[in-house]
Design a protein around this motif. Structure first.
Motif, PDB file in Angstrom:
ATOM      1  N   VAL A  61       0.860  -1.186   0.000  1.00  0.00           N
ATOM      2  CA  VAL A  61       0.000   0.000   0.000  1.00  0.00           C
ATOM      3  C   VAL A  61       0.894   1.233   0.000  1.00  0.00           C
ATOM      4  O   VAL A  61       1.857   1.314   0.753  1.00  0.00           O
ATOM      5  N   ASN A  62       0.558   2.178  -0.862  1.00  0.00           N
ATOM      6  CA  ASN A  62       1.323   3.415  -0.923  1.00  0.00           C
ATOM      7  C   ASN A  62       1.101   4.242   0.342  1.00  0.00           C
ATOM      8  O   ASN A  62      -0.030   4.456   0.769  1.00  0.00           O
ATOM      9  N   ASP A  63       2.194   4.686   0.944  1.00  0.00           N
ATOM     10  CA  ASP A  63       2.115   5.603   2.074  1.00  0.00           C
ATOM     11  C   ASP A  63       2.135   7.030   1.546  1.00  0.00           C
ATOM     12  O   ASP A  63       2.884   7.342   0.620  1.00  0.00           O
ATOM     13  N   ALA A  64       1.333   7.872   2.125  1.00  0.00           N
ATOM     14  CA  ALA A  64       1.321   9.282   1.732  1.00  0.00           C
ATOM     15  C   ALA A  64       2.674   9.911   2.054  1.00  0.00           C
ATOM     16  O   ALA A  64       3.314   9.543   3.045  1.00  0.00           O
ATOM     17  N   PRO A  65       3.127  10.855   1.229  1.00  0.00           N
ATOM     18  CA  PRO A  65       4.380  11.552   1.537  1.00  0.00           C
ATOM     19  C   PRO A  65       4.278  12.284   2.874  1.00  0.00           C
ATOM     20  O   PRO A  65       3.188  12.707   3.274  1.00  0.00           O
ATOM     21  N   LEU A  66       5.401  12.422   3.525  1.00  0.00           N
ATOM     22  CA  LEU A  66       5.467  13.175   4.786  1.00  0.00           C
ATOM     23  C   LEU A  66       6.003  14.568   4.489  1.00  0.00           C
ATOM     24  O   LEU A  66       6.954  14.723   3.716  1.00  0.00           O
ATOM     25  N   VAL A  67       5.394  15.574   5.110  1.00  0.00           N
ATOM     26  CA  VAL A  67       5.804  16.956   4.900  1.00  0.00           C
ATOM     27  C   VAL A  67       5.989  17.616   6.261  1.00  0.00           C
ATOM     28  O   VAL A  67       5.108  17.540   7.119  1.00  0.00           O
ATOM     29  N   TYR A  68       7.137  18.244   6.444  1.00  0.00           N
ATOM     30  CA  TYR A  68       7.438  18.987   7.666  1.00  0.00           C
ATOM     31  C   TYR A  68       7.906  20.379   7.268  1.00  0.00           C
ATOM     32  O   TYR A  68       8.542  20.554   6.236  1.00  0.00           O
ATOM     33  N   GLY A  69       7.627  21.337   8.087  1.00  0.00           N
ATOM     34  CA  GLY A  69       8.078  22.702   7.833  1.00  0.00           C
ATOM     35  C   GLY A  69       7.090  23.682   8.417  1.00  0.00           C
ATOM     36  O   GLY A  69       6.116  23.305   9.074  1.00  0.00           O
ATOM     37  N   SER A  70       7.330  24.950   8.165  1.00  0.00           N
ATOM     38  CA  SER A  70       6.425  25.968   8.670  1.00  0.00           C
ATOM     39  C   SER A  70       6.381  27.134   7.695  1.00  0.00           C
ATOM     40  O   SER A  70       7.240  27.289   6.833  1.00  0.00           O
ATOM     41  N   GLY A  71       5.351  27.952   7.861  1.00  0.00           N
ATOM     42  CA  GLY A  71       5.216  29.149   7.051  1.00  0.00           C
ATOM     43  C   GLY A  71       5.713  30.359   7.820  1.00  0.00           C
ATOM     44  O   GLY A  71       5.993  30.286   9.011  1.00  0.00           O
ATOM     45  N   HIS A  72       5.830  31.449   7.123  1.00  0.00           N
ATOM     46  CA  HIS A  72       6.286  32.708   7.728  1.00  0.00           C
ATOM     47  C   HIS A  72       5.128  33.683   7.797  1.00  0.00           C
ATOM     48  O   HIS A  72       4.332  33.773   6.873  1.00  0.00           O
ATOM     49  N   THR A  86       9.114  32.285  -3.218  1.00  0.00           N
ATOM     50  CA  THR A  86       9.038  33.657  -2.710  1.00  0.00           C
ATOM     51  C   THR A  86       7.832  34.394  -3.299  1.00  0.00           C
ATOM     52  O   THR A  86       7.344  34.064  -4.375  1.00  0.00           O
ATOM     53  N   TYR A  87       7.391  35.407  -2.564  1.00  0.00           N
ATOM     54  CA  TYR A  87       6.292  36.287  -2.968  1.00  0.00           C
ATOM     55  C   TYR A  87       6.841  37.671  -3.243  1.00  0.00           C
ATOM     56  O   TYR A  87       7.738  38.154  -2.551  1.00  0.00           O
ATOM     57  N   SER A  88       6.251  38.336  -4.248  1.00  0.00           N
ATOM     58  CA  SER A  88       6.570  39.742  -4.495  1.00  0.00           C
ATOM     59  C   SER A  88       5.373  40.423  -5.142  1.00  0.00           C
ATOM     60  O   SER A  88       4.479  39.772  -5.670  1.00  0.00           O
ATOM     61  N   ASN A  89       5.379  41.741  -5.078  1.00  0.00           N
ATOM     62  CA  ASN A  89       4.398  42.556  -5.777  1.00  0.00           C
ATOM     63  C   ASN A  89       5.174  43.723  -6.361  1.00  0.00           C
ATOM     64  O   ASN A  89       5.752  44.521  -5.636  1.00  0.00           O
ATOM     65  N   GLY A 133       9.415  45.870  -2.376  1.00  0.00           N
ATOM     66  CA  GLY A 133      10.542  45.468  -1.544  1.00  0.00           C
ATOM     67  C   GLY A 133      11.133  44.148  -2.011  1.00  0.00           C
ATOM     68  O   GLY A 133      10.789  43.617  -3.067  1.00  0.00           O
ATOM     69  N   SER A 134      12.011  43.615  -1.213  1.00  0.00           N
ATOM     70  CA  SER A 134      12.629  42.322  -1.518  1.00  0.00           C
ATOM     71  C   SER A 134      11.586  41.218  -1.435  1.00  0.00           C
ATOM     72  O   SER A 134      10.629  41.304  -0.664  1.00  0.00           O
ATOM     73  N   GLU A 135      11.789  40.200  -2.228  1.00  0.00           N
ATOM     74  CA  GLU A 135      10.880  39.060  -2.194  1.00  0.00           C
ATOM     75  C   GLU A 135      10.887  38.425  -0.808  1.00  0.00           C
ATOM     76  O   GLU A 135      11.916  38.408  -0.129  1.00  0.00           O
ATOM     77  N   LEU A 136       9.729  37.888  -0.404  1.00  0.00           N
ATOM     78  CA  LEU A 136       9.611  37.214   0.883  1.00  0.00           C
ATOM     79  C   LEU A 136       9.558  35.704   0.676  1.00  0.00           C
ATOM     80  O   LEU A 136       8.803  35.219  -0.159  1.00  0.00           O
ATOM     81  N   THR A 137      10.353  34.989   1.444  1.00  0.00           N
ATOM     82  CA  THR A 137      10.305  33.525   1.423  1.00  0.00           C
ATOM     83  C   THR A 137       9.082  33.084   2.218  1.00  0.00           C
ATOM     84  O   THR A 137       8.864  33.540   3.342  1.00  0.00           O
TER      85      THR A 137
END
Length: 186
Positions: free
Chosen positions: A45-56, A159-162, A64-68
């Motif tokens: 059975v396929n196991d779902a991928p694991l994802v770890y991390g956080s947002g800012h 990254t995000y920018s406007n 301004g400068s791009e934001l990660t």
């Protein structure tokens, strides 16, 4: 005898070879039953991928400068030999003012947050944005996929920018909402 159960202790990558189990019963007084042979088939059975991390949570200064967007992202397809074939981001509260000023930079490409599609510059990921002005879904995909490490680096570098001269005030929210691997959907 009806309570006998089989359990495979290798849940990461079990062999799908048929197992043969032989059972006999003893009455405790020297009497023994005939051998009963059972075949046990194991389905991988396929196991779902694991994802770890956080947002800012960050404040963007106009032009301004791009934001990660994400920090220390780790994506693991779990099973050996599998790759990450699709990533989806939900995008809320951005403004498409016709000038395509809200944008994400992903894999060497600036992707305006308007409905559309294209291919990224470095890894050749196909991308599509669908949805409306308050929520959209950005889908990144590649048939042969990316390694877990490459997918991790890719998401960690979004990254995000406007670039507009009169960016709309307000919150933009980005969520990595789905990760699929080459083993199918778990």
């Amino acid at each position: 005898v009806r309570a006998i159960a089989y359990q495979n202790s290798n849940d990461l990558n079990p062999s799908t070879d048929t197992r043969t189990v032989t059972v006999s019963v003893s009455d405790g007084d020297g009497g023994t039953s005939n051998l009963a042979t059972l075949q046990v088939n194991v389905t991988d059975v396929n196991d779902a991928p694991l994802v770890y991390g956080s947002g800012h949570y960050q404040i963007y200064q106009q032009r301004g400068s791009e934001l990660t967007l994400f920090d220390s992202v780790t994506i693991d397809p779990v099973e050996a030999g599998q790759t990450i074939t699709e990533l989806q981001l939900n995008i809320w509260n951005y403004w498409n003012d016709g000038n395509m000023n809200d944008a994400l930079t992903i894999d060497g490409s600036v992707i305006p947050l308007t409905a559309g599609s294209g291919t990224t510059a470095i890894s050749g990921l196909s991308w599509t944005i669908s949805g409306g002005s308050s929520i959209s879904i950005l889908t990144l995909s590649k048939a042969q996929g990316l390694s877990g490490a490459a997918a991790s680096a890719l998401v960690s570098a979004i990254t995000y920018s406007n670039t507009g001269s009169d960016a709309q005030y307000g919150f933009r929210q980005f969520e990595l909402s789905s990760v699929k691997d080459s083993g199918g959907t778990a």
